[in-house]
Design a protein around this motif. Structure first.
Motif, short mmCIF file in Angstrom:
data_model
loop_
_atom_site.label_atom_id
_atom_site.label_comp_id
_atom_site.label_asym_id
_atom_site.label_seq_id
_atom_site.Cartn_x
_atom_site.Cartn_y
_atom_site.Cartn_z
N LEU A 140 38.25 31.34 55.78
CA LEU A 140 38.47 32.77 54.88
C LEU A 140 38.25 34.26 54.98
O LEU A 140 38.93 34.90 54.69
CB LEU A 140 37.50 32.22 53.24
N SER A 178 41.22 34.96 56.35
CA SER A 178 42.12 35.25 55.83
C SER A 178 42.18 36.83 55.39
O SER A 178 42.98 37.76 54.89
CB SER A 178 41.92 34.27 54.60
N VAL A 179 40.45 37.07 54.99
CA VAL A 179 40.74 38.72 54.32
C VAL A 179 41.67 39.40 55.13
O VAL A 179 41.95 40.26 55.13
CB VAL A 179 39.25 38.04 53.74
N ILE A 234 45.23 39.55 54.84
CA ILE A 234 45.50 40.55 54.26
C ILE A 234 45.60 41.89 54.42
O ILE A 234 46.00 42.98 54.06
CB ILE A 234 44.19 40.07 52.65
N MET A 249 38.68 49.95 54.28
CA MET A 249 39.71 48.46 54.97
C MET A 249 38.41 47.33 55.42
O MET A 249 37.70 46.63 55.08
CB MET A 249 39.84 48.81 55.78
N LEU A 265 35.86 46.73 52.43
CA LEU A 265 36.32 45.41 51.89
C LEU A 265 36.18 44.52 52.49
O LEU A 265 35.82 43.38 51.98
CB LEU A 265 37.81 45.35 51.93
N ALA A 275 33.29 41.55 51.60
CA ALA A 275 33.76 39.64 51.56
C ALA A 275 32.51 39.37 52.59
O ALA A 275 32.08 37.66 52.53
CB ALA A 275 35.49 39.16 52.15
N VAL A 314 35.90 35.40 47.01
CA VAL A 314 34.96 35.58 48.03
C VAL A 314 35.87 37.26 48.11
O VAL A 314 34.36 38.13 47.83
CB VAL A 314 36.02 35.64 49.50
N ILE A 337 37.49 45.08 44.15
CA ILE A 337 37.45 45.09 45.49
C ILE A 337 38.75 45.63 45.85
O ILE A 337 39.67 46.12 46.20
CB ILE A 337 36.23 44.75 46.15
#
Lengths: 325, 321
Positions: A19, A22-23, A26, A287, A290, A294, B163, B168
């Motif tokens: 996960l 993946s962030v 992105i 970033m 973010l 996450a 998540v 955001i």
């Protein structure tokens, strides 16, 4: 049984890392898609020296093809190098860690407050024999998550700071002192907690209603316990199980909500940093925030899973069965 | 079993509110008598009496009427109000008969600006909900009905969006790629569709197990045909609830983004009005009060409608024992 646990948590860890990866993907795609000069996009509307420009090209492989840029980016993030904030003259990672503490000063009390209030009010709503109390609480809950947290914050400032003058409206403490004062925390924590309380109230209410319909509640009643004894001994704990995942889930929402609330109250946390960086279009910091959010949510999810295993014997039993089957 | 002829159901069905539903009754009617009895009447029959039962609740009528009135005010009102950008009045006047919501620091009529801002908020809310519903039906429906790889993939994507909190992600994407109204609509749909898709998935999974789907399969209908005529219409009710709530959540998120300065600067939405209001909070309470109240009441109405729709669909669910 031990091995089943280890296997379960290893799988959980692997999917969590997927996960987070993946962030990062992105984030990379966003950087690639962002219009304009990539370096200005990263550092924001700031004049940069040629040396800095060259060092950025070097660090992010900006003169190389896209797959190499991607590897360079992932390598940077994986080694904890989130970049350098030109505007703040500090490393992005350090900057965020500094601000994260201030954000936690708001989010942790808000989480605790909303969890306690949500559980108590939800139990009351489910348990009460008065349709009016239940109806009023349910309506308040819907109102609670319909109100924009930032508007609620502005109203609180309007009433308790401007009109009544009871509480301060901005910052963490008064100008003359450093650190944080409780008086400054009251309004932002309330603004942050209301929405979460409303969600938790609803979950707790429906969970409690379900639990109160179970056979063991009837058994407890028929062996002579009073309504309150049934509620406290058998009702509350069993209906609090879904609350474990809801509280875990709401951590992310509270962190997200703190961006708006910090802007309203001028609270120098991670959310205000995000806001300031967006104003400067300093995307490296954006970033970084973010990613930190996450990762925090992923870690909390793992913790939630662990806590679930501890408090709910059925989850442990299922793991056990899965192993022996 | 119902003996209601399908043709009548076609006439009374509320096809406009259910995009996927719209094609199914016609398909059923076209297949002739044999097929009619096979298709489940449940969804179509309830859809009509459901609405009637729904609007039997006085509060449902109140909130629905409020939403309609707000929409009319926002889209028709500006023709009668002051121009929202004309700075021709005395600055920072409190609410009065001439200016029911007061004037802003540039001497513009706040009521006119709230009405114009409402257009943005409402268009964003409704467009996002419709887009989310469309993506959710396609992705969630197929994932739930066919299962397999598509299903695993959807659950992974949904997890990813869990998540990173929607606001955001939306904030970051809007900051990097731009924040025009169309952009905001796409960004919010992109971040919000998995929630609806999860519900479509679960519901179509449940429906796919039911007897009439089995019967339709036995008769030899193609899986796509079964999906659109049987699975989807019957999976819709809880999805409609989620979609209603999506309107409110989208308006909240949009106002949050606009409050942080991410929005179309030329057409300030309610959130953007609050952004400028904050610096005048000491002197002009009305700048803060009215735009926020508009957001609150509209979102409250959509959430109440969604909640009551849910109660209408599952009357036993929330009853205290």
């Amino acid at each position: 049984m031990k091995i089943a646990f280890v296997g379960h948590y290893l799988r959980l860890l692997a999917s969590s890392m997927l996960l987070v990866f993946s962030v990062v993907v992105i984030m990379f795609l966003l950087l690639e898609l962002a219009p304009g000069d990539p370096i200005q996009g990263l550092v924001g509307q700031m004049p940069v020296t040629d040396e800095f420009r060259a060092s950025m090209v070097e660090a992010y492989g900006l003169d190389r093809p896209i797959h190499e840029r991607f590897i360079a980016y992932v390598a940077n993030v994986a080694t904890g190098n989130l970049g350098y904030s030109y505007a703040n003259q500090a490393s992005v990672g350090g900057l965020i860690v500094d601000r994260l503490g201030n954000t936690l000063l708001l989010t942790v009390p808000a989480l605790v407050l909303s969890s306690v209030a949500g559980i108590v009010l939800g139990a009351i709503a489910a348990r009460t024999r008065s349709r009016r109390v239940d109806g009023a609480l349910s309506f308040t809950a819907i109102a609670g998550f319909s109100v924009p947290s930032f508007w609620l914050g502005l109203l609180l400032i309007l009433i308790f700071a401007s009109m009544l003058g009871w509480l301060p409206a901005q910052g963490m403490s008064s100008y003359t002192s450093t650190g944080v004062s409780i008086r400054h925390m009251v309004l932002p924590v309330i603004a942050l907690a209301v929405t979460e309380t409303a969600f938790k109230l609803r979950v707790m209410r429906s969970s409690m209603i379900e639990v109160l319909g179970q056979d063991y509640i009837d058994t407890a009643r028929s062996k002579g316990l009073t309504g309150n004894q049934v509620l406290w001994r058998h009702g509350i704990l069993n209906s609090m199980l879904p609350m474990v995942s809801v509280i875990g889930y709401s951590t992310g929402f509270t962190l997200a909500g703190s961006v708006l609330v910090e802007k309203v109250f001028g609270w120098p946390g991670m959310g205000l940093l995000l806001y300031e960086s967006i104003q400067r279009s300093e995307n490296m910091v954006v970033m970084g925030v973010l990613l930190v959010i996450a990762v925090t949510v992923v870690v909390v999810n793992i913790l939630t899973d662990v806590v679930y295993g501890i408090v709910d014997p059925r989850v442990r039993a299922r793991l056990h069965r899965a192993r022996s089957a | 079993m119902s003996t209601t002829p399908t043709s009548r159901q076609v006439e009374t069905g509320d096809g406009a509110e259910r995009p996927a539903h719209a094609e199914s009754p016609r398909a059923v009617a076209a297949t002739g008598d044999g097929a009619v009895s096979l298709s489940p009447p449940a969804a179509r029959r309830t859809s009509n009496s459901l609405l009637r039962r729904f609007f039997r609740r006085p509060m449902a009528v109140v909130f629905a009427a409020f939403l309609v009135a707000t929409a009319v005010a926002c889209f028709v009102g500006p023709f009668f109000a002051h121009p929202p950008n004309a700075a021709r009045f005395e600055v920072l006047q409190g609410p009065s008969a001439a200016h029911p919501m007061g004037t802003d620091p540039l001497g513009r009529d706040l009521l006119a600006r709230v009405l114009a801002g409402g257009q943005v908020s409402l268009i964003v809310g409704i467009s996002v909900a419709v887009l989310c519903l469309t993506i959710a039906i396609v992705v969630g429906g197929f994932a739930g009905y066919y299962g397999g790889l598509a299903d695993t993939l959807l659950m992974k994507v949904a997890e990813l969006f869990q998540v990173v909190p929607a606001i955001i992600l939306a904030l970051v994407v809007a900051a990097m790629l731009g924040s025009s109204m169309t952009m905001i609509i796409f960004i919010l749909s992109f971040t919000m569709w998995p929630q609806v898709a999860r519900i479509v998935r679960v519901e179509s999974m449940k429906v796919a197990e039911l007897g009439y789907v089995e019967s339709a399969r036995t008769v030899g209908f193609g899986s796509l045909r079964i999906f659109f005529s049987d699975v989807l219409p019957n999976a819709m009710p809880p999805v409609l609830v989620a979609t209603t709530m999506t309107v409110g959540r989208a308006i909240l998120l949009e106002s949050g983004l606009a409050f942080l300065g991410l929005g179309d600067a030329n057409t300030p939405s309610w959130g953007a009005l609050l952004n400028t209001a904050q610096s005048h909070i000491q002197t002009a309470w009305w700048l803060t009060f009215f735009p926020g109240l508009a957001i609150f009441l509209v979102v409250l109405s959509t959430n109440m409608l969604g909640d009551m729709l849910n109660d209408t669909l599952n009357p036993t669910l929330s009853r205290v024992k």
